[in-house]
Design an enzyme around this catalytic site. Sequence first.
Site, PDB file in Angstrom:
ATOM      1  N   ASP A  56       0.847  -1.200   0.000  1.00 43.94           N
ATOM      2  CA  ASP A  56       0.000   0.000   0.000  1.00 43.94           C
ATOM      3  C   ASP A  56       0.882   1.251   0.000  1.00 43.94           C
ATOM      4  OD1 ASP A  56       0.875  -0.193   2.589  1.00 43.94           O
ATOM      5  OD2 ASP A  56      -1.091   0.024   3.531  1.00 43.94           O
ATOM      6  N   ASP A  95      -1.017  -6.157  -0.038  1.00 43.26           N
ATOM      7  CA  ASP A  95      -1.339  -5.515   1.236  1.00 43.26           C
ATOM      8  C   ASP A  95      -2.842  -5.356   1.407  1.00 43.26           C
ATOM      9  OD1 ASP A  95       0.712  -4.900   2.983  1.00 43.26           O
ATOM     10  OD2 ASP A  95       1.328  -3.111   1.872  1.00 43.26           O
ATOM     11  N   GLU A 193       9.427  -4.001  10.243  1.00 39.62           N
ATOM     12  CA  GLU A 193       9.891  -2.729   9.661  1.00 39.62           C
ATOM     13  C   GLU A 193      10.501  -1.816  10.725  1.00 39.62           C
ATOM     14  OE1 GLU A 193       7.025  -0.773   7.155  1.00 39.62           O
ATOM     15  OE2 GLU A 193       8.299   1.005   6.914  1.00 39.62           O
TER      16      GLU A 193
HETATM   17  O1  KIV Z   1       3.596  -1.135   1.548  1.00 39.55           O
HETATM   18  C1  KIV Z   1       4.784  -1.485   1.485  1.00 39.55           C
HETATM   19  O2  KIV Z   1       5.466  -1.279   0.479  1.00 39.55           O
HETATM   20  C2  KIV Z   1       5.359  -2.126   2.642  1.00 39.55           C
HETATM   21  C3  KIV Z   1       6.841  -2.032   2.815  1.00 39.55           C
HETATM   22  C4  KIV Z   1       7.211  -2.143   4.232  1.00 39.55           C
HETATM   23  C5  KIV Z   1       7.601  -3.013   2.026  1.00 39.55           C
HETATM   24  O3  KIV Z   1       4.676  -2.689   3.432  1.00 39.55           O
END
Ligand code: KIV
Length: 276
Positions: A56, A95, A193
């Site tokens: 996302d 996501d 993260e």
């Molecule tokens: O949305 C995204 O790109 C992520 C990063 C932490 C890879 O979740």
Amino acid sequence: MYKQLQQREMESPPVNVSTLREMKSNGEPIACITAYDASFAQMVDVAGADVVLVGDSLGMVIQGHDTTVPVTVDHMIYHTQSVSRGLARPFLIADMPFMSYTTPEQALDNAVRLMQEGGAMMVKLEGGRGQLGVVEYLAEHDIPVCAHLGLKPQSVHKIGGFRVQGRERSAARKMADDALALEEAGADMLLLECVPNEVGREIAGTIAVPVIGIGAGPDVDGQILVLYDALGITPGRMPRFVKNFLEGRDSVLEGLRHYVESVKQRTYPAKEHCFS
Ligand code: KIV
């Protein structure tokens, strides 16, 4: 038809959850990267990425928002469809956007859409202990889940900015406990993260499912970066863990190969990309 059976004979068959677990137990680093369209998807596949995430983060790097909060399920489906058309070997994760998994039932409906309409093979959601019920419900329905711990960008307005998480002993302990609880609830993967190296090492060493890090140090099972950050396209100041892999390379493909090789050879992340 029966594509999965024909693909087993291939030299590099498509990656699945078992491949990723095997890579963890063999100590082979998992190279992951985000993508948002078919052309880049094809390129990261050729470059050798094992996992592609339709993040996302598209809210920021594609749509130009300041956060991931405005992204909707329909946006995610559109981009996941595009990426899935470009991929052959990598495992595809999508996501679940902000507020798309507030109840187990809502989470299941949206996860099914991401898989059936988008072509995702796993869904990723942000959260710790508060999401155990959702993860359990998805796992009971055989939906592969990646749980995102550490810095959770969808909570940016609650935490007051993008900053390193788990620096204090109690916060690190809580994160490690959450990781174990999420695994027990049925999560098949964890994304960590922006945490100190020590936290990444402890969590990856404790749980059986692969732990993918972004700013989580070198001692996790794989690394992920936002594609546009890894290619130096994103404007402005970058987080400490970002490296421009295009620098000094002749083409985007070479830059992406450089990223995958650096993850595989554990030369990325280096000390200057880590928090301790
Ligand atoms: O949305 C995204 O790109 C992520 C990063 C932490 C890879 O979740």
